[in-house]
Write an enzyme that holds these catalytic residues in place. Structure first.
Site, PDB file in Angstrom:
ATOM      1  N   SER A 121      43.120  44.326  30.933  1.00  0.00           N
ATOM      2  CA  SER A 121      43.281  45.715  30.567  1.00  0.00           C
ATOM      3  C   SER A 121      44.078  46.554  31.571  1.00  0.00           C
ATOM      4  CB  SER A 121      41.897  46.350  30.416  1.00  0.00           C
ATOM      5  OG  SER A 121      41.231  46.392  31.665  1.00  0.00           O
ATOM      6  N   SER A 158      40.699  41.370  33.789  1.00  0.00           N
ATOM      7  CA  SER A 158      41.589  42.530  33.653  1.00  0.00           C
ATOM      8  C   SER A 158      42.400  42.894  34.888  1.00  0.00           C
ATOM      9  CB  SER A 158      40.778  43.755  33.232  1.00  0.00           C
ATOM     10  OG  SER A 158      40.466  43.677  31.872  1.00  0.00           O
ATOM     11  N   LYS A 211      44.170  53.526  38.040  1.00  0.00           N
ATOM     12  CA  LYS A 211      43.845  53.189  36.652  1.00  0.00           C
ATOM     13  C   LYS A 211      43.039  54.334  36.039  1.00  0.00           C
ATOM     14  CE  LYS A 211      41.865  49.385  33.887  1.00  0.00           C
ATOM     15  NZ  LYS A 211      41.162  48.084  33.914  1.00  0.00           N
TER      16      LYS A 211
END
Lengths: 505, 492
Positions: free
Chosen positions: B158, B182, B78
């Site tokens: 997210s 998330s 990420k």
């Protein structure tokens, strides 16, 4: 610190100014009320939340870690040593140590504040109430309350003089540990404020928690000043930021108090604000008003857990504290019979007191005090030497005093020997021997010198018979001819006999 | 997916150890899949050269019978994780061109264990979002589509790049972060497994901060075993993060398959929210039956302060983010928009550098911390947060894990909720309380919606009891036997 305003204003301190500390105005006497917030840089090799060096004077931006530069994802880790230093200082100020304290974020934007917030302690400081006893010049003492002490990060430094159109930032100081020491509004004159900072600095130096070097910015003060007619409620105060010398603190207070009195006497009112002291003009000027004050949006720093101390650790630090100035002063007075004045002068620096004690041990304490505070400190001041730089050791000065006490040299010769010691670092006994400065006590030798002076001055001998005071002239001549080495007692005795005077006359 | 990229992390690991495949082949296959999947926009940076280098080094080790637990296994990272000398932007314009000179602790742990980095995965800007639509680099497209529709759906957020990449076979597993859901919500939206560990289990050092007291790193994987393996490498104490906890990291994989007979499962009654689609409720009921059938006992529990969780979260998280994002000021790194003075430069830089959602949260956070509002909002929220944590503590005195849906709906269409922040925030209604209490949670794919989209069930565990959580999750996975996969329409 604006947050202390309400406390400052709410507290009606009992202490009243002495009449001589009042300021005469057009409408009568005014009393100054002073509280100080001192920022003291913690003596520590590493910063409060990073391992970067704190050494003064390094090249710009060479002591900056990723944490100090607030790079993304960086986290603060508390420096245990800085915490111990804060506890040590708190104990030295005879203050409450809070076993649980909390680090908060104080949010504001400034280029030299990389995180966009300063990590500080707001509602729960590590140290609570304590006190500092001031030693005033006239021998009286004044007790000033300590409100709190907390740990916080220093900011970096904006440099505006490196480029015509740009400002640069040096982050070497960013994240250095500071102790903010907040006094109660207990001071009533510029003298007291100066004495407070002087005493606080002495205590910090004894503890080894701050070097107190104001030129390097290790110690700075924010001064809160308000004035009032004696016996009336506290007036509105102004805060003078970042005053960096003891002299300037005094100047800033005197200017600011007069400024406020002038406004009030002209029917005006004081607006609460932050001001700056300009050392060039000796004046203070407005920096920002209360309305312009930042909203710092304090909240507990979620990157740091509350700081929990163990009572055992606090006790261990307490047990390791050195003798502090007040205790040392009391001991010097009782143990060596020193005057409070001499004792105060000696304890101003631990190294000076230690030097004195090394000299005085097993000797005449009064004589030792006279030599240490007189000729020795005089020479240090004259040469601009610190006690650590002294060319004369305590052992050597002690030996010099021994030479006086056992009659080897006179006090007058001793001064000559001391000057030579200070210049060369040689031992006093060696100087006395090499330069033949031993006191002459040999009756024959002295008698010969006296006879020579008498023989050369028959007229003076006649006059002395009428006017015995003239004997002093003969003593002077004899000392001169013996280069001051003749034992004055022996000279007086023989001379009296020769001139037919009674020796005690 | 090619045959190589169909392997799970555990499968690939075993094949590498047996020298049936090489990391170079595996990594090459992934890079090829990634290239073909450009329409999904899952990766924002591809580190192909670095990946091949790391793969070669791993092959050399594997050839000698050496190597760590993740040796040669290609992963996606990420973009919130700082990776040394590799562009790291948190998918924000304000971090334009930022290449950290340091490696986050969690990714450093992965490389220590032999993993290979394929690239950086898209996410909502600074992890603020539930749909991956707030990224400066554009939305991520969910590999899944509704039956008979080609409408583009969100992958959740997210960690939308992470969930989409795992679902589409663009990495073996991915790192993700979870502040309010998330990891778990995107996993639920993509038919993957997402594990948010206990707060303090993984180091936050080197992960771009959103809300420090809530952020936690964790993995998204194809199945429960893969997330267990990933967590084993990601977790661990870090002296650089004061909030990380000094506890041994257990062998998470070892507990999988252990019986859950006698396990006590709580069903929080407050999670039956108004307007929840019937199929979510049915899925939940199926989950209960599966656990019962595996020998667990099930009882209803109460978490009375649940309804305050979202409002509390939307005070605490923005407050922390308003302060955490203050460092993005144009002075030292990233974007700078010049102004006529310093304040003007700050304002122009931050206005240009932050997207609308980030600005909204910074404003909310600044507001709730302001003089006169702090007590009413931030302080009150902290008190409610304690009550929410206490609710869980009381429930865990009766039960071992809690079972809930992960999200109140399946994936929605891109653009469907962007004009309605409140409805977007409601997506996290089941996940946010877990972050507020610092507990571990996992989302496991458990079935399909009526229009063919994956749905997830969430298990919540006691602090640092990821083992029980994984054991129960594995039981659900076994029972659900979720085999559905998205069609690779993006290759067409």
């Amino acid at each position: 610190m604006t947050t202390m305003v309400s406390d400052f204003e709410r507290t009606m301190r009992k202490r009243e100014a002495r009449p001589e500390d009042l300021i005469k105005g057009q409408t009568g006497d005014w009393e100054i009320i002073l509280g100080l917030e001192v920022h003291a840089q913690v003596t520590s090799n590493a910063k409060l939340f990073s391992a970067s060096s704190t050494k003064f004077g390094a090249e710009q931006n060479t002591q900056v870690s990723f944490v100090d530069a607030a790079m993304p994802g960086m986290l603060p880790v508390i420096n245990r040593y800085c915490v111990e230093q804060a506890v040590r200082t708190g104990l030295g100020l005879k203050a409450q140590i809070n076993l649980r304290s909390v680090f908060d974020r104080k949010n504001y934007f400034y280029p030299d504040l990389p995180q966009g917030y300063q990590i500080s302690q707001y509602k729960h400081p590590i140290v609570g109430e304590g006190e500092v006893v001031l030693d005033m010049k006239d021998g009286r003492t004044v007790t000033v309350g300590i409100e709190r002490l907390h740990l916080e990060q220093d900011a970096g430094k904006s440099l505006h003089d490196q480029h015509p159109a740009m400002s640069f930032v040096d982050l070497n100081r960013s994240g250095v540990a500071l102790m903010e020491i907040v006094s109660k509004p207990d001071m009533r004159s510029a003298d007291e404020a100066r004495a407070y900072v002087t005493k606080l600095r002495t205590i910090l130096r004894y503890l080894g928690t701050c070097d107190g070097n104001m030129e390097e910015g290790s110690l700075r003060a924010d001064v809160n000043v308000s004035v009032r007619k004696p016996g009336t409620p506290l007036g509105t105060r102004c805060e003078i930021k970042n005053v960096n010398s003891i002299r300037f603190i005094g100047q800033a207070i005197e200017y600011e108090a007069r400024r406020q009195i002038e406004i009030l006497e002209e029917g005006g009112s004081i607006s609460q604000e932050t001001r700056l002291f300009d050392p060039k003009t000796g004046e203070t000027r407005s920096m920002r008003s209360k309305e312009e004050a930042h909203d710092y949006r304090y909240f507990p720093d979620p990157d740091l857990l509350p700081l929990e101390l163990l009572q055992d650790d606090v006790d261990a630090i307490k047990a390791s504290l050195p003798e502090l100035p007040d205790e040392k002063k009391a001991r010097l007075i009782s143990e060596y019979g020193l005057s409070p004045y001499d004792a105060t002068v000696l304890v101003g620096e631990a190294a000076r007191a230690d030097f004195f004690e090394a000299v005085a041990k097993g000797r005449d304490a009064k004589l030792a005090a006279n030599w240490v505070t007189g000729d020795f400190f005089g020479a240090l001041n004259r040469e601009g030497h610190s006690i650590e730089e002294t060319p004369v050791t305590a052992k050597q000065l002690g030996e010099l005093i021994d030479l006086i006490s056992d009659g080897t040299i006179s006090g007058r010769i001793a001064k000559q020997v001391f000057d030579s010691m200070y210049k060369t670092g040689r031992d006093p006994a060696k100087i006395v021997k090499d330069e033949g400065l031993q006191q002459v006590t040999d009756f024959g030798e002295i008698e010969a010198a006296i006879d020579a002076v008498i023989a050369a001055n028959p007229d003076k001998v006649e006059q002395t018979k009428v006017k015995p005071q003239l004997a002093a002239w003969f003593v002077g001549q004899i000392m001169k001819s013996t280069s001051g080495k003749a034992n004055p007692r022996v000279v007086n005795e023989i001379l009296a006999r020769k001139l037919g005077l009674s020796s005690d006359g | 997916m090619s045959d190589l990229t169909k392997l799970t992390l555990a499968g690939a690991r075993d094949a590498l150890k047996k020298k049936e495949i090489t990391s170079t082949e595996l990594t090459g296959a992934y890079l090829k899949e990634m290239e073909a999947a450009a329409p999904l926009n899952a990766y924002v940076t591809v580190t192909a050269d670095k990946a091949m280098e790391m793969a070669k080094a791993s092959d050399a080790k594997l050839a000698k019978g050496e190597g760590g637990p993740l040796e040669g296994l290609p992963l996606g990272i990420k973009d919130l994780y700082c990776t040394k000398d590799v562009l790291t932007t948190a998918c924000s314009h304000i971090l334009d061109g930022f290449k950290p000179a340091y490696e986050s602790t969690v990714t450093a742990n992965l490389w220590r264990d032999g993993a290979v980095m394929l690239g950086k995965l898209n996410n909502d800007e600074f992890a603020m979002g539930s749909s991956n639509e707030t990224s400066h680099y554009g939305s991520v497209v969910n590999p899944w589509r509704r039956k008979g529709s080609d409408a583009k759906l969100v992958p959740g957020g997210s960690s939308g790049g992470s969930s989409a990449a795992v679902a589409a076979g663009l990495c073996l597993a991915a790192t993700a972060t979870d502040t309010g859901g998330s990891i778990r919500q995107p996993a639920a939206f993509t038919g993957t497994v997402g594990l948010k560990p206990t707060y303090g289990r993984c180091s936050r050092w080197g992960i771009v901060a959103f809300a420090s007291s809530l952020d936690q790193a964790g993995p998204i994987g194809r199945d429960v075993r893969d997330t267990a393996i990933m967590l084993g490498s990601m977790a661990g104490h870090d002296e650089k993060d004061t909030t990380s906890v000094d506890r041994a990291v257990p062998d998470y994989e070892a507990v999988l398959g252990q019986s859950i007979k006698g396990l006590s499962v709580g069903i929080p009654k407050e999670y039956r929210v108004d307007g929840m689609p019937g199929e979510i409720d049915e899925l939940w009921t199926r989950g209960i039956e599966w656990l019962k059938a595996a020998g667990a006992t099930v009882k209803e529990v109460s978490l009375p302060h649940t309804k305050y969780a979202l409002p509390t979260y939307y005070i605490v998280a923005p407050a922390e983010c308003s302060s955490n994002l203050a460092r993005y000021d144009g002075v030292r790194y990233g974007l700078r928009v010049d102004g006529h003075d310093i304040t003007d430069m700050y304002e122009k830089t931050r206005a240009a550098g932050f997207g609308a959602e980030v600005r909204r949260r910074v404003l909310m956070g600044t507001y709730v911390l302001s003089a006169g509002y702090y007590d009413a909002y931030y302080l009150k929220a902290q008190k409610v947060r304690s009550l929410i944590a206490r609710d869980f503590a009381e429930a865990f005195s009766e039960v071992d894990v809690l079972l809930t849906p992960t999200a109140p709906s399946a994936a929605f269409a891109i653009g469907e909720k962007t004009d309605d922040p409140l409805s977007m925030y409601l997506n996290d209604v089941f996940t946010v309380p877990v972050n507020l209490a610092g507990l571990p949670g996992i989302s496991v794919p458990a079935g399909l919606s009526s229009d063919g989209l994956p749905l997830g069930l969430q298990l919540i565990g006691r602090t640092f009891d990821e083992e029980t959580l994984l054991k129960a999750a594995y039981a659900i996975e076994q029972a659900a036997d979720f085999k559905a996969a998205p069609e690779a329409w993006w290759k067409a």
